[in-house]
Scaffold this active site. Structure first.
Site, PDB file in Angstrom:
ATOM      1  N   GLY A  13       1.037  -1.146  -0.112  1.00 30.09           N
ATOM      2  CA  GLY A  13      -0.281   0.608   0.183  1.00 30.09           C
ATOM      3  C   GLY A  13       1.028   1.420   0.019  1.00 30.09           C
ATOM      4  CG  ASN A  65      -5.535  -7.683  -5.853  1.00 25.59           C
ATOM      5  OD1 ASN A  65      -5.814  -7.572  -4.932  1.00 25.59           O
ATOM      6  ND2 ASN A  65      -6.353  -7.523  -6.447  1.00 25.59           N
ATOM      7  CG  ASN A  92       0.386   1.405   4.772  1.00 25.30           C
ATOM      8  OD1 ASN A  92       0.304   1.875   6.161  1.00 25.30           O
ATOM      9  ND2 ASN A  92       0.175   1.832   3.479  1.00 25.30           N
ATOM     10  CB  SER A 144      -6.633   1.976  13.550  1.00 21.29           C
ATOM     11  OG  SER A 144      -7.540   2.586  13.356  1.00 21.29           O
ATOM     12  CE1 TYR A 159      -9.267   0.899   8.564  1.00 21.11           C
ATOM     13  CE2 TYR A 159      -9.862   2.485  11.378  1.00 21.11           C
ATOM     14  CZ  TYR A 159      -9.040   1.848  10.056  1.00 21.11           C
ATOM     15  OH  TYR A 159      -7.948   1.970   9.863  1.00 21.11           O
ATOM     16  CB  ALA A 161     -14.543  -6.286  13.670  1.00 25.22           C
TER      17      ALA A 161
END
Length: 252
Positions: A13, A65, A92, A144, A159, A161
């Site tokens: 990413g 991917n 990331n 996060s 998100y 979870a």
């Protein structure tokens, strides 16, 4: 300190200018790593590679991917064939979506988990054989603050979870591979000064800032610096841990 000379680092990413991946790639390159810039966005990949080379670093671009087993394994094979080793993996790549549980669809939650958790699993699994042979590896996973406080500004419950799953996965894997010289750690950023943050309206932005004791969003460089530390030899006795980087908005 935190010298990564001749280390080979994959950053997933890292082709996007919107998140923190590009800064992570630039930071690791600045510390001497040979950085594999991996992203589904080939134009973005080339932009990151160019930025690293312009700064005097060494970088290689790969289309990736993370949700595809074939794509992930093709990348790992290419890196090993070209560079001979894989020392660092920074997972990331991630996506988010603002939606309530009531309005969420099965397709929504599947899409989020496919990238944020299952993609992380595929990339991690794919590098383990090489790292075990080397008896050396550093895996750093992006979680996060939403995983720990139950939501945030931008993501829904799916998100949160998915990012909580990253923490549990990382701790378990850390136990599995510790004797192979591989460390597995996570960072859990809070609000970061990216294009997503800048898109908020002023009322919402002021409300969010008011909830952060430091009174500001974090900078991408502040997240990347912590990752560079965890990727370094100096962090050799740290594994199964998560570093909260949120300006005090959540404290364990």
């Amino acid at each position: 300190m935190f010298e990564l000379t001749n280390r080979v680092a994959i950053v997933t990413g890292s082709g996007s200018a919107k998140g923190i991946g590009r800064t992570i790639a630039l930071t690791l390159a600045r510390q001497g790593a040979k950085v594999v810039v991996a992203d589904i966005n080939l134009d973005g990949v080339q932009e990151t590679v160019n930025a690293i080379k312009e700064a005097g670093g060494e970088a290689f671009g790969v289309e990736l991917n993370v949700t595809s087993w074939e794509s992930v394994h093709a990348m790992v094979e290419q890196v090993v064939r070209s560079l001979g080793r894989i020392d660092i993996l920074v997972n990331n790549a991630g996506i988010s979506q603002k939606v309530t549980v009531e309005d969420m669809t099965l397709e929504d939650i599947t899409r989020i988990f496919n990238v944020n958790m299952f993609g992380l699993f595929l990339c991690t699994q794919a590098v383990l054989e090489t790292m075990k042979k080397q008896k050396y590896g550093r895996i750093v996973n992006l979680s996060s603050v939403s995983a720990k406080r139950g939501g945030g500004v931008f993501g829904g419950a799916h998100y949160s979870a998915s990012k909580a799953a990253v923490l549990g996965f990382s701790k378990n894997l850390a136990r599995e591979v510790a004797q192979d010289g591989i460390t597995v750690n996570s960072v859990a950023p809070g609000l970061v000064n990216t294009d997503i943050w800048k898109s908020l309206d002023r009322v919402t932005a002021d409300s969010v800032i008011a909830s952060i004791p430091m009174g500001r969003p974090g900078e991408t460089e502040e997240i990347a610096s912590a990752i560079a530390f965890l990727a370094s030899a100096e962090a050799s006795y740290i594994t199964g841990e998560e570093i909260d980087i949120n300006g005090g908005s959540h404290m364990d």
